[in-house]
Write an enzyme that holds these catalytic residues in place. Structure first.
Site, PDB file in Angstrom:
ATOM      1  CB  SER A  61      -0.890   0.024   1.243  1.00  0.00           C
ATOM      2  OG  SER A  61      -1.576   1.263   1.315  1.00  0.00           O
TER       3      SER A  61
ATOM      4  CE1 TYR B 234      -4.055  -1.879   4.837  1.00  0.00           C
ATOM      5  CE2 TYR B 234      -3.330   0.376   4.489  1.00  0.00           C
ATOM      6  CZ  TYR B 234      -3.776  -0.820   3.984  1.00  0.00           C
ATOM      7  OH  TYR B 234      -3.938  -0.975   2.626  1.00  0.00           O
TER       8      TYR B 234
HETATM    9  N1  LIG Z   1      -8.552  -0.056  -1.958  1.00  0.00           N
HETATM   10  C1  LIG Z   1      -7.428   0.623  -1.922  1.00  0.00           C
HETATM   11  O1  LIG Z   1      -7.387   1.798  -2.291  1.00  0.00           O
HETATM   12  C2  LIG Z   1      -6.144  -0.040  -1.475  1.00  0.00           C
HETATM   13  C3  LIG Z   1      -4.986   0.742  -1.440  1.00  0.00           C
HETATM   14  C4  LIG Z   1      -3.796   0.154  -1.047  1.00  0.00           C
HETATM   15  C5  LIG Z   1      -3.742  -1.179  -0.734  1.00  0.00           C
HETATM   16  N2  LIG Z   1      -4.888  -1.925  -0.769  1.00  0.00           N
HETATM   17  C6  LIG Z   1      -4.779  -3.336  -0.431  1.00  0.00           C
HETATM   18  O2  LIG Z   1      -5.498  -4.105  -1.377  1.00  0.00           O
HETATM   19  C7  LIG Z   1      -5.901  -5.326  -0.777  1.00  0.00           C
HETATM   20  C8  LIG Z   1      -7.381  -5.545  -1.024  1.00  0.00           C
HETATM   21  O3  LIG Z   1      -8.100  -4.556  -0.328  1.00  0.00           O
HETATM   22  P1  LIG Z   1      -9.475  -3.934  -0.871  1.00  0.00           P
HETATM   23  O4  LIG Z   1      -9.221  -2.538  -1.211  1.00  0.00           O
HETATM   24  O5  LIG Z   1     -10.053  -4.830  -1.880  1.00  0.00           O
HETATM   25  O6  LIG Z   1     -10.323  -3.929   0.471  1.00  0.00           O
HETATM   26  P2  LIG Z   1     -11.593  -4.782   0.895  1.00  0.00           P
HETATM   27  O7  LIG Z   1     -12.664  -4.562  -0.092  1.00  0.00           O
HETATM   28  O8  LIG Z   1     -11.818  -4.430   2.313  1.00  0.00           O
HETATM   29  O9  LIG Z   1     -11.084  -6.266   0.751  1.00  0.00           O
HETATM   30  C9  LIG Z   1     -10.274  -6.883   1.709  1.00  0.00           C
HETATM   31  C10 LIG Z   1     -10.049  -8.296   1.248  1.00  0.00           C
HETATM   32  O10 LIG Z   1      -9.270  -8.989   2.203  1.00  0.00           O
HETATM   33  C11 LIG Z   1      -9.975 -10.134   2.639  1.00  0.00           C
HETATM   34  N3  LIG Z   1      -9.779 -10.297   4.082  1.00  0.00           N
HETATM   35  C12 LIG Z   1      -9.844  -9.345   5.034  1.00  0.00           C
HETATM   36  N4  LIG Z   1      -9.641  -9.882   6.258  1.00  0.00           N
HETATM   37  C13 LIG Z   1      -9.460 -11.208   6.071  1.00  0.00           C
HETATM   38  C14 LIG Z   1      -9.208 -12.294   6.947  1.00  0.00           C
HETATM   39  N5  LIG Z   1      -9.113 -12.131   8.271  1.00  0.00           N
HETATM   40  N6  LIG Z   1      -9.082 -13.526   6.413  1.00  0.00           N
HETATM   41  C15 LIG Z   1      -9.193 -13.696   5.083  1.00  0.00           C
HETATM   42  N7  LIG Z   1      -9.423 -12.704   4.197  1.00  0.00           N
HETATM   43  C16 LIG Z   1      -9.552 -11.465   4.682  1.00  0.00           C
HETATM   44  C17 LIG Z   1     -11.439  -9.883   2.323  1.00  0.00           C
HETATM   45  O11 LIG Z   1     -12.076 -11.110   2.097  1.00  0.00           O
HETATM   46  P3  LIG Z   1     -13.605 -11.439   2.509  1.00  0.00           P
HETATM   47  O12 LIG Z   1     -14.190 -10.184   3.131  1.00  0.00           O
HETATM   48  O13 LIG Z   1     -14.278 -11.826   1.243  1.00  0.00           O
HETATM   49  O14 LIG Z   1     -13.481 -12.553   3.474  1.00  0.00           O
HETATM   50  C18 LIG Z   1     -11.353  -9.041   1.063  1.00  0.00           C
HETATM   51  O15 LIG Z   1     -11.251  -9.825  -0.095  1.00  0.00           O
HETATM   52  C19 LIG Z   1      -5.547  -5.218   0.708  1.00  0.00           C
HETATM   53  O16 LIG Z   1      -4.323  -5.868   0.967  1.00  0.00           O
HETATM   54  C20 LIG Z   1      -5.386  -3.721   0.898  1.00  0.00           C
HETATM   55  O17 LIG Z   1      -4.562  -3.409   1.977  1.00  0.00           O
HETATM   56  C21 LIG Z   1      -6.087  -1.376  -1.124  1.00  0.00           C
END
Ligand SMILES: NC(=O)c1ccc[n+]([C@@H]2O[C@H](COP(=O)([O-])OP(=O)(O)OC[C@H]3O[C@@H](n4cnc5c(N)ncnc54)[C@H](OP(=O)(O)O)[C@@H]3O)[C@@H](O)[C@H]2O)c1
Length: 258
Positions: A148, A162
């Site tokens: 991130s 985080y």
């Molecule tokens: N969105 C952004 O702008 C952004 C920016 C930088 C980095 N990221 C990174 O991108 C990745 C995906 O995030 P996102 O933006 O898609 O957010 P999100 O919609 O909140 O998705 C989080 C994902 O992680 C899974 N997850 C969370 N806790 C978990 C646990 N305890 N066990 C298993 N799976 C778990 C969830 O799976 P389920 O809920 O389906 O179980 C979901 O698929 C993350 O690593 C996040 O840090 C996102």
């Protein structure tokens, strides 16, 4: 040169691939001809997403929680029951925790580090034989860890564990890249800026906040599925075979231009 960006016929595992950014990545890979395994904590969500993605190709659901090492080992074992090798491992699942500094609780550390750092480590360790089997000198196996921007540049989001966990996964990626290069396994971190998912919903809930956020992005928009998928396909294809141990931002210029 025509197949420089081809990933057709490969096998991938995308953690958290049923929703959010993981779903974007999984869909892009499925459409590109990859057999993709996805995880979600919720079995019905996992099955539903896999069946929707099967319209475009091959996708298999493995419901899994990833907050303990035991659960991660279990996921690896279930994957190994189905596949002898893995070409692309994408550690995407992640969780966050936000609270003002004075109130930031100690309990906000262990669960965030478990999912964002220890989980990816354990999964890589458990799948090493399958990664080694997939990797060759010209075409290494690929591990992509989703980091991130918050782990690279302070974002003032009060998401202390985080941000630290993401800096940790960036560095862990380099440590593992160094150790695994000789095994024909590349390890890289993708460093996303802001994508419209559940994780960023709280900073996009008011129009004014979204305008302010987008105003800070040099390329003047949030990230799209194509942006994240394009980078994953590039790193997973022949075109990305000579890249390991790097942190690649996909952030509209936030880290490079500001
Ligand atoms: N969105 C952004 O702008 C952004 C920016 C930088 C980095 N990221 C990174 O991108 C990745 C995906 O995030 P996102 O933006 O898609 O957010 P999100 O919609 O909140 O998705 C989080 C994902 O992680 C899974 N997850 C969370 N806790 C978990 C646990 N305890 N066990 C298993 N799976 C778990 C969830 O799976 P389920 O809920 O389906 O179980 C979901 O698929 C993350 O690593 C996040 O840090 C996102």
């Amino acid at each position: 040169m025509n197949d420089l960006f081809s990933v057709e016929g490969k096998v991938a595992l995308v953690t958290g691939g049923a929703q959010g950014m993981g779903r974007m990545i999984a869909e892009g890979l499925v459409k590109a001809g990859v057999r993709v395994y996805i995880t979600s904590r919720k079995p019905d969500v996992c099955e539903q997403s896999a069946s929707e993605l099967c319209e475009f190709g091959e996708c298999v659901a493995i419901p899994a929680t990833l907050d303990t090492p035991e659960a991660v080992v279990e996921l690896a074992n279930r994957f190994k029951e189905k596949e002898e090798k893995i070409d692309i491992l994408i550690n995407n699942a992640g969780r966050t925790w936000g609270a003002p500094l004075e109130e930031f609780p100690d309990k906000a550390w262990a669960p965030v580090m478990a999912v964002n750092v220890q989980g990816p480590f354990t999964l890589i360790r458990e799948l090493l034989p399958q990664l080694r089997k997939a990797g060759g000198n010209e075409s290494p196996a690929r591990v992509i860890n989703i980091g991130s921007l918050a782990g690279m540049v302070p974002q003032h989001l009060s998401a202390y564990s985080y941000a630290a966990s993401k800096a940790a996964i960036h560095h862990l990626s380099r440590e593992l890249a160094a150790d695994l290069a000789g095994d024909n396994i590349t390890v890289n971190a993708i460093v996303p800026g802001y994508f419209p998912t559940k994780m960023t919903a709280h900073i996009r809930e008011e129009e004014e906040k979204t305008r302010e956020l987008v105003g800070n992005i040099p390329l003047n928009r949030l990230g799209s599925p194509e942006d994240i998928v394009g980078l994953c396909i590039f790193l997973s294809s022949r075109a990305g075979a000579y890249i390991t141990g790097v942190e690649l931002p996909v952030d509209g210029g936030m880290s490079g231009c500001n």
